[in-house]
Design an enzyme around this catalytic site. Structure first.
Site, PDB file in Angstrom:
ATOM      1  CE1 TYR A  73      -4.073   1.893   0.711  1.00 15.81           C
ATOM      2  CE2 TYR A  73      -2.455   3.401   1.705  1.00 15.81           C
ATOM      3  CZ  TYR A  73      -3.840   2.995   1.179  1.00 15.81           C
ATOM      4  OH  TYR A  73      -4.781   4.053   1.152  1.00 15.81           O
ATOM      5  CG  PHE A 126      -8.514  16.067 -23.747  1.00 15.67           C
ATOM      6  CD1 PHE A 126      -9.087  15.559 -25.136  1.00 15.67           C
ATOM      7  CD2 PHE A 126      -8.901  15.201 -22.613  1.00 15.67           C
ATOM      8  CE1 PHE A 126      -9.568  14.409 -25.183  1.00 15.67           C
ATOM      9  CE2 PHE A 126      -9.553  14.015 -22.729  1.00 15.67           C
ATOM     10  CZ  PHE A 126      -9.788  13.503 -24.004  1.00 15.67           C
ATOM     11  CG  ASP A 127     -13.487  15.532 -23.579  1.00 10.62           C
ATOM     12  OD1 ASP A 127     -12.107  15.077 -23.354  1.00 10.62           O
ATOM     13  OD2 ASP A 127     -14.133  14.551 -24.083  1.00 10.62           O
ATOM     14  CG  ASP A 217      -3.511  17.751 -21.107  1.00 11.80           C
ATOM     15  OD1 ASP A 217      -3.037  16.527 -20.679  1.00 11.80           O
ATOM     16  OD2 ASP A 217      -4.715  18.071 -21.270  1.00 11.80           O
ATOM     17  CB  ALA A 219      -2.145  12.426 -23.269  1.00 14.98           C
ATOM     18  CE  LYS A 260      -5.381   9.818 -24.389  1.00 14.55           C
ATOM     19  NZ  LYS A 260      -5.853  10.770 -23.233  1.00 14.55           N
ATOM     20  CG  HIS A 452     -18.673  13.325 -25.415  1.00 10.57           C
ATOM     21  ND1 HIS A 452     -18.445  14.314 -24.495  1.00 10.57           N
ATOM     22  CD2 HIS A 452     -17.400  12.838 -25.360  1.00 10.57           C
ATOM     23  CE1 HIS A 452     -16.978  14.290 -23.785  1.00 10.57           C
ATOM     24  NE2 HIS A 452     -16.579  13.264 -24.465  1.00 10.57           N
TER      25      HIS A 452
HETATM   26  C1  LIG Z   1      -6.596  11.532 -22.809  1.00 15.59           C
HETATM   27  C2  LIG Z   1      -6.297  12.910 -22.489  1.00 15.59           C
HETATM   28  C3  LIG Z   1      -6.384  13.371 -21.134  1.00 15.59           C
HETATM   29  C4  LIG Z   1      -7.386  12.582 -20.075  1.00 15.59           C
HETATM   30  O1  LIG Z   1      -6.700  11.591 -19.723  1.00 15.59           O
HETATM   31  P1  LIG Z   1      -7.588  10.135 -19.239  1.00 15.59           P
HETATM   32  O2  LIG Z   1      -6.415   8.997 -19.160  1.00 15.59           O
HETATM   33  O3  LIG Z   1      -8.372   9.806 -20.345  1.00 15.59           O
HETATM   34  O4  LIG Z   1      -8.111  10.567 -18.233  1.00 15.59           O
HETATM   35  C5  LIG Z   1      -6.132  14.673 -20.736  1.00 15.59           C
HETATM   36  N1  LIG Z   1      -5.792  15.464 -21.818  1.00 15.59           N
HETATM   37  C6  LIG Z   1      -5.336  15.017 -23.079  1.00 15.59           C
HETATM   38  C7  LIG Z   1      -4.555  15.974 -24.205  1.00 15.59           C
HETATM   39  C8  LIG Z   1      -5.620  13.735 -23.298  1.00 15.59           C
HETATM   40  O5  LIG Z   1      -5.390  13.287 -24.655  1.00 15.59           O
END
Ligand SMILES: *Cc1c(COP(=O)(O)O)cnc(C)c1O
Length: 461
Positions: A73, A126-127, A217, A219, A260, A452
């Site tokens: 843990y 991103f959303d 951000d 990913a 990703k 969505h």
């Molecule tokens: C996928 C993504 C996120 C969110 O990540 P999750 O792993 O889906 O929660 C944030 N910003 C970008 C640019 C992304 O592609």
């Protein structure tokens, strides 16, 4: 333009059967799913291009690493392994895992919002990032270059910030009201379009001038680094690792969905350059949200797989094949006259559905209509990135009009072959030939946030 596409730098060791369905079956599945491909069962999908998030194939080294997971843990050995790899890639001091990208967002973003009326500015949020900015009580503003919205014209870095606009927004809102600048690399929402090093450097200069913190951000930071190597002068001979380090040096905080470019099925990261106060706040806050800071919602074995995947994602052979697959699908569509975001980006081909189905108004979701038709045609599941995803204005509740109505054909990493992508191209081309038959959609059920994912629709007849 290079017409060659490199073969995969791997061979297949295990296979997962996928099912071909009839058109009649698919019509039924889609109706049951409320004309929203998110609600389809994956079993009823032949080629799943909904997302590249957590859908990739792990390597033998990752599978082997799973066995090494330390499920303690607190103070797990797997955490220290992950921490070491992440520090090596970023040259940042503090690493906290999260269960995925939005887990990292929900922990960090509220720490940066200490008063009312704050803004985050991004090339394009991103959303989920936008949702967490708004849930933290701030507002999300985008300022990407105009070329991003012109899908036909070549620009090597359509994810770039409009730096003039950026400085204008800062002055308009007041630098003290900007909670952070978020560099989204690659720019997911506009087609996985890269951001150039030159542009990121300019953003840093502006941020320094007004004393604003910079977040990445990131990913898909590895794909972004490869595009910089391919397309930006002066980077041809640099390694991906070097380009990534140079990128991270320009920011203060790195948030990652490691589903990703972590080449893992789950995981996220909060990485902080040197702000020990912020680190301590996040460490405290993450406990009730994601879990103890040495696991953050991940199993020890997940952290092991991620430690390996992060390094594999920086390998040039891998990146070249990955981006070639995307380019291959893009070229097939372009040759048949299908309007796409050009050049193709890192993780997907984006079909311009404003041009594809101009007879469907934005609030009847033209791209969603095309996605559904492609599923019916061949069992291929794309995803809408347009007004359906964008949602409503948080203040006026009006349907927002997205500047782009896109169908995203997202390529999972190391998962499908060029032959699968040919099936996808044929399906899209067939729908394109019959495009005047497409109809718009209206809501049957609309959830209040991130609609969505769970909304139900019906064809507007
Ligand atoms: C996928 C993504 C996120 C969110 O990540 P999750 O792993 O889906 O929660 C944030 N910003 C970008 C640019 C992304 O592609």
């Amino acid at each position: 333009m290079n017409k060659k596409y490199v073969a995969p730098p791997y061979r297949i060791k295990m296979v997962e059967p996928i099912k071909i369905t009839t058109r009649e079956e698919r019509e039924n599945y889609l109706r049951v799913a409320g004309y929203n491909p998110f609600s389809l069962r994956s079993e009823d999908v032949y080629i799943d291009l909904l997302t590249d998030s957590g859908t990739g194939a792990m390597s033998q080294y990752q599978w082997a690493a799973l066995m090494m997971g330390d499920e303690a843990y607190a103070g797990s050995r797997s955490f220290y392994k992950l921490e070491k790899v992440v520090k090596q890639i970023t040259n940042y001091q503090y690493v906290i895992p999260a269960h995925q990208g939005r887990g990292a967002e929900q922990v960090v973003l509220p720490q940066l919002v200490n008063k009312e009326g704050l803004y985050f500015i991004s090339n394009m949020h991103f959303d989920t990032t936008r949702a967490h900015v708004e849930m933290a009580g701030a507002r999300a503003l985008d300022c990407v270059i105009d070329e991003c919205f012109d899908t036909e014209t070549y620009h090597p870095f359509k994810g770039n910030f409009d730096v003039i606009q950026l400085e204008k927004i800062i002055n308009e809102k007041g630098p003290e009201n900007i909670a952070g600048i978020i560099m989204t690399i690659t720019n997911n929402s506009a087609g996985g379009q890269p951001v150039s090093m030159e542009n990121m450097k300019k953003v840093r200069v502006i941020a320094d001038k007004y004393k604003i913190r910079v977040l990445i951000d990131g990913a898909r930071y590895a794909e972004n680094s490869y595009f910089i190597k391919q397309r930006e002068k002066g980077y041809e001979n640099k390694s991906i690792e070097e380009i990534a380090l140079e990128t991270f040096a320009l920011a203060d905080i790195f948030l990652m969905s490691s589903k990703k470019d972590g080449l893992s099925n789950i995981g996220g990261l909060i990485v902080i350059k040197d702000d020990v106060d912020l680190y301590n706040k996040c460490r405290t806050y993450i406990v009730p949200m994601e879990g103890f800071p040495t696991y953050g919602g991940l199993a020890g074995r997940d952290m092991e797989a991620l430690s390996v995947g992060l390094l594999e994602a920086l390998e040039e052979d891998y990146l070249q094949h990955r981006l070639d697959q995307v380019r291959f699908l893009g070229d097939k569509l372009r040759e048949a006259g299908v309007p796409i975001q050009y050049p193709t980006g890192g993780h997907a081909v984006f079909v311009d559905c404003q041009k594809f189905a101009p007879h469907i108004p934005y609030d009847q979701f033209p791209a969603q209509s095309v996605c559904n038709a492609v599923y019916l045609e061949a069992g291929v599941r794309p995803v809408e990135i347009g007004s359906f995803l964008l949602g409503r204005d948080p203040d006026t509740k009006e349907n927002l009009k997205s500047p782009l109505e896109l169908m995203r054909l997202t390529i999972p990493r190391r998962t499908y072959t060029y032959a699968h992508l040919e099936v996808v191209a044929d399906a899209v081309i067939e729908v394109y030939k019959n495009r005047e038959k497409l109809v718009g959609l209206e809501f049957d059920y609309e959830p209040p946030v991130l609609r969505h994912f769970t909304a139900r629709l019906k064809p507007k007849l």
